[in-house]
Design a protein around this motif. Structure first.
Motif, short mmCIF file in Angstrom:
data_model
loop_
_atom_site.label_atom_id
_atom_site.label_comp_id
_atom_site.label_asym_id
_atom_site.label_seq_id
_atom_site.Cartn_x
_atom_site.Cartn_y
_atom_site.Cartn_z
N UNK A 82 0.85 -1.19 0.00
CA UNK A 82 0.00 0.00 0.00
C UNK A 82 0.88 1.24 0.00
N UNK A 83 0.75 2.07 -1.04
CA UNK A 83 1.59 3.27 -1.17
C UNK A 83 1.11 4.39 -0.25
N UNK A 84 2.05 5.18 0.20
CA UNK A 84 1.85 6.37 1.04
C UNK A 84 0.50 6.42 1.80
N UNK A 85 0.38 5.59 2.86
CA UNK A 85 -0.85 5.60 3.66
C UNK A 85 -1.23 6.98 4.18
N UNK A 86 -0.23 7.82 4.40
CA UNK A 86 -0.49 9.17 4.92
C UNK A 86 -1.46 9.95 4.05
N UNK A 87 -1.43 9.69 2.74
CA UNK A 87 -2.24 10.47 1.81
C UNK A 87 -3.68 9.97 1.71
N UNK A 88 -3.98 8.85 2.34
CA UNK A 88 -5.34 8.31 2.31
C UNK A 88 -6.17 9.02 3.39
N UNK A 89 -7.24 9.68 2.98
CA UNK A 89 -8.00 10.53 3.89
C UNK A 89 -9.37 9.98 4.26
N UNK A 90 -9.96 9.15 3.41
CA UNK A 90 -11.36 8.78 3.60
C UNK A 90 -11.57 7.42 4.25
N UNK A 91 -10.48 6.70 4.52
CA UNK A 91 -10.61 5.36 5.10
C UNK A 91 -9.52 5.15 6.14
#
Length: 277
Positions: free
Chosen positions: A191-200
């Motif tokens: 999973x790439x750059x988890x920091x950028x995931x905002x909605x989950x």
């Protein structure tokens, strides 16, 4: 002990500034122990990078960054080919269809930039810049070259972000489809750059069958890295590090610099063991 490595890097095969050979040369200059080439939705730069890596003694891993859609949000997954699956004709045919959809998307976004913001951008120049795979950095560069006095980050945030009326979504597949697709070609999937995931919540992604997380990312605060590393350790997941290097763009703070990332030797060796098994 830390190892200098780069698991997330782009070249001119997609939306990077440097050719695959130039990226490998920079990795050699920066004493990077391992370099993964992970261009967006394409494997076209891999052979060149492998050949230059062999000449310079730089360990290259062939990879890809695939765009998926989850919970109404773009989520990227990184695949690392353990063998020569990146040459598979079925894979190349599918990636070719993604390339075509990106051309159609670029055309629509150029039209929308004029419609909503009165920005006149030369589509041919955008396509020329995106010789490999057309992406938003090519649009941003074309806007700057057209003479508009805007900073790189302002262009992304104001004109071509996902919240802009000019934005057009990429053709995307679901995360389960993306993982299954890459696994078919013998990939380790991260999973790439988890920091950028905002909605989950990130824990939600543990149910999809990822092999690991890009827990060490250049934008992370230390607390975020610690939390992601702990999550990986608890769930026996692989840990990778990435700068998301695209080259040096004036005013670009969205991507890191090749050679700046380090990973604990334990996590590095665990990845290599899985990769080579």
């Amino acid at each position: 002990m830390n190892v200098r490595a780069e698991f997330h890097c782009h070249t001119t095969a997609s939306d990077g500034r440097l050719s695959p050979s130039q990226v490998v040369e920079l990795a050699k200059e920066k004493s990077v122990k391992l370099l993964a080439i992970t261009d967006h939705d394409t494997t076209e730069g891999i052979e060149e990078a492998l050949n230059r890596g062999k000449e310079l003694g730089v360990t290259i891993i062939p990879g890809i960054e695939l765009s998926c859609l989850h919970n109404g949000e773009s989520v990227h997954i990184l695949g690392y080919f353990k063998g020569e699956g990146y040459k598979d004709s079925e894979l190349l045919t599918y990636l070719s269809s993604l390339k075509k959809s990106r051309l159609e998307r670029a055309t629509l976004m150029v039209q929308n930039l004029e419609k909503y913001f009165d920005l006149k951008v030369d589509l041919n120049r955008v396509l020329e810049l995106g010789e490999g795979v057309v992406a938003r950095p090519h649009l941003a560069q074309a806007i700057i070259e057209a003479g508009y006095n805007y900073e790189w980050n302002y262009i992304f945030d104001k004109f071509i972000s996902k919240n802009s009326p000019a934005y057009v979504e990429n053709k995307k597949i679901s995360i389960p489809e993306g993982i299954a697709f890459l696994k078919r070609y013998d990939c380790i999937v991260i999973l790439a750059h988890p920091k950028l995931i905002k909605k989950s919540p990130i824990k939600e992604f543990l149910n999809f069958g990822f092999d690991g997380l890009e827990a060490v990312y250049f934008q992370n605060f230390k607390r975020e890295t610690d939390e992601l590393v702990s999550l990986c350790r608890y769930n026996n997941l692989l840990i990778t590090c990435g700068s998301d290097f695209h080259g040096i763009f004036s005013g670009d703070t969205k991507h890191g610099v090749l050679g700046d990332m380090n990973i604990d030797e334990e996590y590095f060796n665990k990845f290599l063991y899985r990769y080579n098994s």
